[in-house]
Write a protein that holds these residues in place. Structure first.
Motif, PDB file in Angstrom:
ATOM      1  N   PHE A 417       0.830  -1.203   0.000  1.00  0.00           N
ATOM      2  CA  PHE A 417       0.000   0.000   0.000  1.00  0.00           C
ATOM      3  C   PHE A 417       0.868   1.259   0.000  1.00  0.00           C
ATOM      4  O   PHE A 417       0.655   2.178  -0.801  1.00  0.00           O
ATOM      5  CB  PHE A 417      -0.927  -0.010   1.217  1.00  0.00           C
ATOM      6  N   PHE A 418       1.844   1.302   0.885  1.00  0.00           N
ATOM      7  CA  PHE A 418       2.677   2.504   0.976  1.00  0.00           C
ATOM      8  C   PHE A 418       3.650   2.618  -0.198  1.00  0.00           C
ATOM      9  O   PHE A 418       3.937   3.727  -0.654  1.00  0.00           O
ATOM     10  CB  PHE A 418       3.430   2.519   2.302  1.00  0.00           C
ATOM     11  N   MET A 419       4.142   1.495  -0.705  1.00  0.00           N
ATOM     12  CA  MET A 419       5.054   1.538  -1.846  1.00  0.00           C
ATOM     13  C   MET A 419       4.324   1.901  -3.137  1.00  0.00           C
ATOM     14  O   MET A 419       4.966   2.241  -4.144  1.00  0.00           O
ATOM     15  CB  MET A 419       5.773   0.200  -2.010  1.00  0.00           C
ATOM     16  N   SER A 420       2.986   1.856  -3.136  1.00  0.00           N
ATOM     17  CA  SER A 420       2.199   2.186  -4.327  1.00  0.00           C
ATOM     18  C   SER A 420       1.685   3.622  -4.301  1.00  0.00           C
ATOM     19  O   SER A 420       0.947   4.026  -5.211  1.00  0.00           O
ATOM     20  CB  SER A 420       1.008   1.223  -4.450  1.00  0.00           C
ATOM     21  N   SER A 421       2.056   4.381  -3.289  1.00  0.00           N
ATOM     22  CA  SER A 421       1.554   5.751  -3.183  1.00  0.00           C
ATOM     23  C   SER A 421       2.217   6.648  -4.223  1.00  0.00           C
ATOM     24  O   SER A 421       3.148   6.244  -4.925  1.00  0.00           O
ATOM     25  CB  SER A 421       1.820   6.299  -1.780  1.00  0.00           C
ATOM     26  N   PRO A 424       7.314  10.619  -3.483  1.00  0.00           N
ATOM     27  CA  PRO A 424       8.646  10.266  -3.993  1.00  0.00           C
ATOM     28  C   PRO A 424       9.097   8.922  -3.431  1.00  0.00           C
ATOM     29  O   PRO A 424       8.768   8.572  -2.293  1.00  0.00           O
ATOM     30  CB  PRO A 424       9.526  11.415  -3.500  1.00  0.00           C
ATOM     31  N   LEU A 425       9.870   8.185  -4.208  1.00  0.00           N
ATOM     32  CA  LEU A 425      10.226   6.821  -3.835  1.00  0.00           C
ATOM     33  C   LEU A 425      10.905   6.745  -2.476  1.00  0.00           C
ATOM     34  O   LEU A 425      10.604   5.849  -1.675  1.00  0.00           O
ATOM     35  CB  LEU A 425      11.143   6.219  -4.906  1.00  0.00           C
ATOM     36  N   MET A 426      11.826   7.658  -2.187  1.00  0.00           N
ATOM     37  CA  MET A 426      12.549   7.564  -0.922  1.00  0.00           C
ATOM     38  C   MET A 426      11.650   7.901   0.272  1.00  0.00           C
ATOM     39  O   MET A 426      11.913   7.446   1.386  1.00  0.00           O
ATOM     40  CB  MET A 426      13.786   8.459  -0.943  1.00  0.00           C
ATOM     41  N   VAL A 427      10.608   8.670   0.055  1.00  0.00           N
ATOM     42  CA  VAL A 427       9.637   8.903   1.126  1.00  0.00           C
ATOM     43  C   VAL A 427       8.853   7.619   1.376  1.00  0.00           C
ATOM     44  O   VAL A 427       8.606   7.239   2.527  1.00  0.00           O
ATOM     45  CB  VAL A 427       8.697  10.072   0.770  1.00  0.00           C
ATOM     46  N   ARG A 428       8.474   6.936   0.302  1.00  0.00           N
ATOM     47  CA  ARG A 428       7.794   5.639   0.461  1.00  0.00           C
ATOM     48  C   ARG A 428       8.696   4.652   1.210  1.00  0.00           C
ATOM     49  O   ARG A 428       8.252   3.938   2.119  1.00  0.00           O
ATOM     50  CB  ARG A 428       7.461   5.041  -0.905  1.00  0.00           C
ATOM     51  N   GLU A 429       9.964   4.600   0.798  1.00  0.00           N
ATOM     52  CA  GLU A 429      10.909   3.699   1.467  1.00  0.00           C
ATOM     53  C   GLU A 429      11.041   4.061   2.947  1.00  0.00           C
ATOM     54  O   GLU A 429      11.174   3.182   3.803  1.00  0.00           O
ATOM     55  CB  GLU A 429      12.277   3.776   0.774  1.00  0.00           C
ATOM     56  N   GLY A 430      11.013   5.363   3.241  1.00  0.00           N
ATOM     57  CA  GLY A 430      11.110   5.807   4.631  1.00  0.00           C
ATOM     58  C   GLY A 430       9.913   5.377   5.456  1.00  0.00           C
ATOM     59  O   GLY A 430      10.059   4.971   6.623  1.00  0.00           O
ATOM     60  N   ILE A 431       8.719   5.449   4.872  1.00  0.00           N
ATOM     61  CA  ILE A 431       7.517   5.005   5.577  1.00  0.00           C
ATOM     62  C   ILE A 431       7.606   3.510   5.865  1.00  0.00           C
ATOM     63  O   ILE A 431       7.309   3.052   6.978  1.00  0.00           O
ATOM     64  CB  ILE A 431       6.256   5.314   4.748  1.00  0.00           C
ATOM     65  N   VAL A 432       8.030   2.752   4.861  1.00  0.00           N
ATOM     66  CA  VAL A 432       8.156   1.305   5.057  1.00  0.00           C
ATOM     67  C   VAL A 432       9.229   0.991   6.098  1.00  0.00           C
ATOM     68  O   VAL A 432       9.093   0.057   6.888  1.00  0.00           O
ATOM     69  CB  VAL A 432       8.463   0.607   3.712  1.00  0.00           C
TER      70      VAL A 432
END
Length: 492
Positions: A417-421, A424-432
């Motif tokens: 879910f979070f990686m599909s938002s 920016p990619l590094m923000v997604r990676e940070g959430i994960v």
């Protein structure tokens, strides 16, 4: 990572899943050759090749970097037990719980593989990030990122205070405070990707280590994990200097971990003024002075004893072995009790059910392992049999693997879910990264209700933050960067 980004790396060795697999393969081959010389050779060999197998399963181009930490950290907790065997000179099945410890060791390795397969399947077909999303963080400015980091600290403190003020909201506020992890992660990936802002990153790292040492638990180790995973996410170029830096980084973590292991019991009693409480009562300045005094007298630390204590604390297999023995001799009379109570706890939010009892891992430990938790827990801390032990209590083996697979699917769905938002990619990676650390901070020892509850709460809170809060921060960073470029262009 996008295929465009991967194409830029052709012919260059980078820190990614491919390199991790190669390192794991070398580790496995070397230890396979050593296995015949080791006690419990088969267990040693099986544990040594498991990292390669796990990375082979999860190592896809779109897999978030934090997944490596999720599985390798739990593997380390299992493999540490067979390392302890080599030091003790006593095989896995020779202890008080007998052959059940050997069974627990293999069941835990099998569980990790099953979870990895479920995680991989759930994330299969994930659309790669576009090139623009993959490099979006590189156009930001380090001064703005450090502002965001300290702003996230302030916001996290506000959330933490609100959680203490309104106990029913404590868990939600605690999850929201993970914003600091995302901010620090993005700062690290920016530095690794651009080579700029190193002084800001090092300052933030030093601050995190300092603050982590003044808490009740070993919170300082979190920053070491964030930085390492950020380096994987940024796919840094791997050079001789990178190898030296990695050795220094791991060595520093080990030294700090050994120091903390040697002082933590006395420090906790001092900080809480009690042997039964986790509430810190001593002011920060006095706690820092206490630790400073311990640092100056570090030459009196028995590092060998500290290393052994750390190893046996890391290993988390014997408790599962105890659960196996108890459950096979006198199984739980109520079927599937662990899962039913876990779901019951999760779906009774505290703000709607303020009288909901607190999770007491030690009570579950006494019930499932029939042992005194004081044998393992000290100074106000609790002890859990872990989510694998709880799954065994409900389903036995191999039935427990179905529960493990379910957890892997749920972890994968939240990650997907979070990686599909659209962030920016590094923000997604940070959430994960924040999500995985919430789930895996305690690794295999975390209880089933905490896994499910933490997963549900993180998804609920951060889906709102990712939808409404983080886009505002991203726009601010973009605007500040565009204004800086415009000023530079006008001057030139």
């Amino acid at each position: 990572m996008s295929t465009i980004t991967l194409a830029k790396s052709a012919g260059v060795t980078r820190l990614d899943y491919d390199l991790l697999r190669r390192v794991a393969m070398v580790f496995g081959v070397v230890n396979l050759l050593l296995a015949p010389l080791m006690m419990d050779s088969l267990a040693y060999a099986g544990g040594a090749v498991t990292p390669w197998l796990l990375l082979r399963i999860i190592g896809t181009p779109t897999m978030p970097a934090a997944a490596a930490y999720l599985f390798l950290w739990q593997w380390m907790q299992v493999f540490a037990r067979v390392l302890q065997v080599q030091i003790d000179g006593e095989s896995l099945g020779a202890g008080i719980h007998g052959i059940n410890v050997t069974r627990a060791y293999w069941y835990m390795l099998a569980s990790l593989v099953a979870m990895a397969v479920a995680f991989r399947v759930t994330l299969s077909g994930l659309r790669p990030a576009t090139y623009a999303a993959a490099v979006a963080h590189e156009r930001w400015r380090p001064t703005d990122l450090i502002i965001v980091y300290f702003g996230a600290i302030v916001v996290s403190l506000v959330f933490a205070f609100a959680g203490r003020l309104v106990p029913a909201l404590f868990q939600a506020m605690d999850v929201a405070s993970r914003l600091k992890v995302v901010a620090l992660f993005v700062l690290c990936t920016y530095t690794f990707s651009t080579g700029q802002g190193m002084k800001f990153m090092l300052g933030a790292v030093f601050f995190e280590i300092l603050v982590g040492f003044t808490g009740f638990f070993s919170d300082f180790r979190g920053v070491f994990i964030y930085v390492a995973v950020a380096a994987i996410a940024a796919r840094i170029r791997w050079t001789t200097m990178s190898s030296i830096a990695a050795v220094v980084w791991v060595s520093l973590l080990l030294v700090l971990a050994l120091f903390w292991t040697s002082v933590k019991n006395d420090y906790r009693v001092y900080a809480s003024q009690s042997e039964e409480s986790q509430e810190i009562k001593v002011p920060l300045s006095e706690r820092m002075a206490y630790l400073g005094e311990k640092v100056t007298s570090a030459d009196g630390i028995n590092w060998s004893d500290a290393a052994y204590t750390l190893l046996i604390r890391l290993a988390y297999v014997d408790i599962f072995g105890a659960v196996i023995g108890v459950q096979e001799s006198s199984p739980e009379p109520e079927p599937y009790r662990q899962w039913s109570e876990a779901f019951g706890h999760v779906f009774q939010p505290r703000f709607l059910f303020p009288d909901k009892p607190q999770l007491l891992d030690s009570d579950v430990y006494m019930r499932l392992a029939r042992s005194d938790p004081a044998e393992h827990a000290r100074v106000g801390t609790s002890i859990s049999v872990g989510y694998m032990g709880e799954n065994f209590a409900d389903f036995g083996f191999p039935g427990m693997l179905f529960g493990i697979v379910f957890l892997g699917v749920m972890l994968g769905l939240v990650t997907r879910f979070f990686m599909s938002s659209n962030l920016p990619l590094m923000v997604r990676e940070g959430i994960v990264m924040g999500f995985v650390f919430s789930m895996a901070r305690d690794g295999v020892e975390v209880s089933l209700p905490k896994v499910l509850g933490g997963m549900f709460m993180f998804f609920l809170v951060f889906s709102l933050i990712a939808r409404f809060g983080l886009p505002i921060v991203v726009r601010w960073l973009d605007t500040r960067a565009a204004e800086a470029r415009a000023r530079a262009a006008s001057v030139s």
